[in-house]
Design a protein around this motif. Sequence first.
Motif, short mmCIF file in Angstrom:
data_model
loop_
_atom_site.label_atom_id
_atom_site.label_comp_id
_atom_site.label_asym_id
_atom_site.label_seq_id
_atom_site.Cartn_x
_atom_site.Cartn_y
_atom_site.Cartn_z
N GLU A 1 -20.49 -50.99 10.32
CA GLU A 1 -19.13 -50.85 9.79
C GLU A 1 -19.15 -50.09 8.47
N ARG A 2 -20.09 -50.44 7.57
CA ARG A 2 -20.20 -49.74 6.30
C ARG A 2 -20.67 -48.30 6.50
N PHE A 3 -21.54 -48.09 7.48
CA PHE A 3 -22.09 -46.76 7.73
C PHE A 3 -21.01 -45.77 8.15
N VAL A 4 -20.08 -46.23 8.97
CA VAL A 4 -18.98 -45.36 9.41
C VAL A 4 -18.18 -44.87 8.21
N PHE A 5 -17.94 -45.75 7.26
CA PHE A 5 -17.19 -45.38 6.06
C PHE A 5 -18.00 -44.46 5.16
N LEU A 6 -19.26 -44.80 4.89
CA LEU A 6 -20.08 -44.03 3.96
C LEU A 6 -20.44 -42.66 4.52
N ARG A 7 -20.58 -42.54 5.84
CA ARG A 7 -20.90 -41.25 6.44
C ARG A 7 -19.78 -40.24 6.18
N SER A 8 -18.53 -40.72 6.18
CA SER A 8 -17.41 -39.81 5.91
C SER A 8 -17.38 -39.38 4.44
N LEU A 9 -17.91 -40.23 3.55
CA LEU A 9 -17.93 -39.88 2.14
C LEU A 9 -19.05 -38.89 1.81
N TYR A 10 -20.16 -38.99 2.55
CA TYR A 10 -21.32 -38.15 2.26
C TYR A 10 -21.71 -37.36 3.50
N PRO A 11 -20.94 -36.35 3.85
CA PRO A 11 -21.22 -35.57 5.08
C PRO A 11 -22.51 -34.76 5.01
N SER A 12 -23.01 -34.48 3.80
CA SER A 12 -24.22 -33.67 3.67
C SER A 12 -25.50 -34.50 3.83
N ALA A 13 -25.36 -35.82 3.88
CA ALA A 13 -26.54 -36.68 3.96
C ALA A 13 -27.07 -36.74 5.40
N THR A 14 -28.38 -36.91 5.51
CA THR A 14 -29.02 -37.14 6.80
C THR A 14 -29.35 -38.62 6.91
N TRP A 15 -28.95 -39.22 8.02
CA TRP A 15 -29.09 -40.67 8.18
C TRP A 15 -30.10 -40.99 9.28
N GLU A 16 -31.02 -41.86 8.97
CA GLU A 16 -31.99 -42.36 9.94
C GLU A 16 -31.75 -43.87 10.07
N ILE A 17 -31.15 -44.26 11.19
CA ILE A 17 -30.70 -45.64 11.38
C ILE A 17 -31.48 -46.30 12.50
N ASN A 18 -32.00 -47.48 12.23
CA ASN A 18 -32.71 -48.27 13.25
C ASN A 18 -32.38 -49.74 13.00
N LEU A 19 -31.47 -50.27 13.80
CA LEU A 19 -30.96 -51.61 13.55
C LEU A 19 -31.16 -52.52 14.76
N THR A 20 -31.51 -53.76 14.48
CA THR A 20 -31.55 -54.81 15.51
C THR A 20 -30.64 -55.95 15.06
N SER A 21 -30.28 -56.81 15.95
CA SER A 21 -29.37 -57.91 15.63
C SER A 21 -30.03 -58.90 14.67
N CYS A 22 -29.22 -59.43 13.77
CA CYS A 22 -29.70 -60.44 12.82
C CYS A 22 -28.51 -61.30 12.40
N GLU A 23 -28.51 -62.56 12.79
CA GLU A 23 -27.43 -63.47 12.47
C GLU A 23 -27.61 -64.03 11.05
N VAL A 24 -26.56 -63.95 10.24
CA VAL A 24 -26.63 -64.44 8.85
C VAL A 24 -25.39 -65.26 8.53
N ASN A 25 -25.49 -66.06 7.47
CA ASN A 25 -24.38 -66.84 6.95
C ASN A 25 -24.21 -66.52 5.48
N CYS A 26 -23.16 -65.78 5.13
CA CYS A 26 -22.90 -65.46 3.73
C CYS A 26 -21.51 -64.86 3.60
N ASP A 27 -21.18 -64.41 2.41
CA ASP A 27 -19.89 -63.79 2.14
C ASP A 27 -19.94 -62.35 2.63
N ARG A 28 -19.20 -62.04 3.67
CA ARG A 28 -19.30 -60.73 4.33
C ARG A 28 -18.80 -59.61 3.42
N ILE A 29 -17.69 -59.82 2.73
CA ILE A 29 -17.14 -58.77 1.88
C ILE A 29 -18.10 -58.46 0.74
#
Length: 278
Positions: free
Chosen positions: A148-176
């Motif tokens: 969700e954050r990546f979609v927003f940040l990618r639009s702010l920094y179009p010149s950046a190259t992104w290497e993303i590798n994500l797996t699921s991870c359940e957490v309990n904390c303040d999301r915002i």
Amino acid sequence: MFRNVEIALASLYVTTTGVLIAGIYYVHQILGVQQWGIIAFVSLIITLGVGGILAKIAITPLREHFYHLERFSKETLHELNLPINTITANVQMLRKTHTDEKSLKRLERIEIASEMLKERYNELDYLIKKQSEREKIEHFDLREAIEERFVFLRSLYPSATWEINLTSCEVNCDRIGLGKVIDNLIENGVKYSPKNPIITITLRENILSISDQGIGMDEITLMHIYDRYYQSDSTMAGYGIGLNLVKRYCDRYGIALHISSRIHVGTNVKLEFKKREK
């Protein structure tokens, strides 16, 4: 206002001390009580009563000040929501009537600016709730939050190259709040990198890693990165409070924070979340 509070607190200290001495004198000399245990107990009760009343009087102006400040912040935040929504709605309408490339690029810039305003709105809302200790603890998939954050940040920094590798991870904390932490770490990676930054984000098991290939930091800078308002490069935009807030958030939710860096090589930040018990 704070000067008055200082005077009130100083008066409280002097008055309470005077009441304690007077209470001991009254019980011992006037009432003729010789048991020092009883004298101390009665004097303490009198002092606590008088001290409590005076403390309430001294703190009342400060409490009222923060109450009005919090109310003003909430009202201002509420009023910001209307113009942001108005901008977003009108951009969507203009997209239907403007199809040339030049106009679309202008509208896209307006949309990005609007998204930035929304982010500041959410951040202010989060900070106000945090000051009132009303953070919302949620159970969620960290991978979804990062995407969700990546979609927003990618639009702010179009010149950046992104290497993303994500797996699921359940957490309990303040999301915002966690979103603000992720934003800050990625923005630092972009800010302290060359014109075409390369940002690597990986999430394996319970460890989130964010790396860049930027200017890096020396050992002296690493010793001060959590200091509020500290900046290794004063020419960079910002106020030097980002990593301080990241550290405080991680400490609050038991997230281990590890930062390693080398000059002209880059920086790696790891957030190690608590493993959930099966």
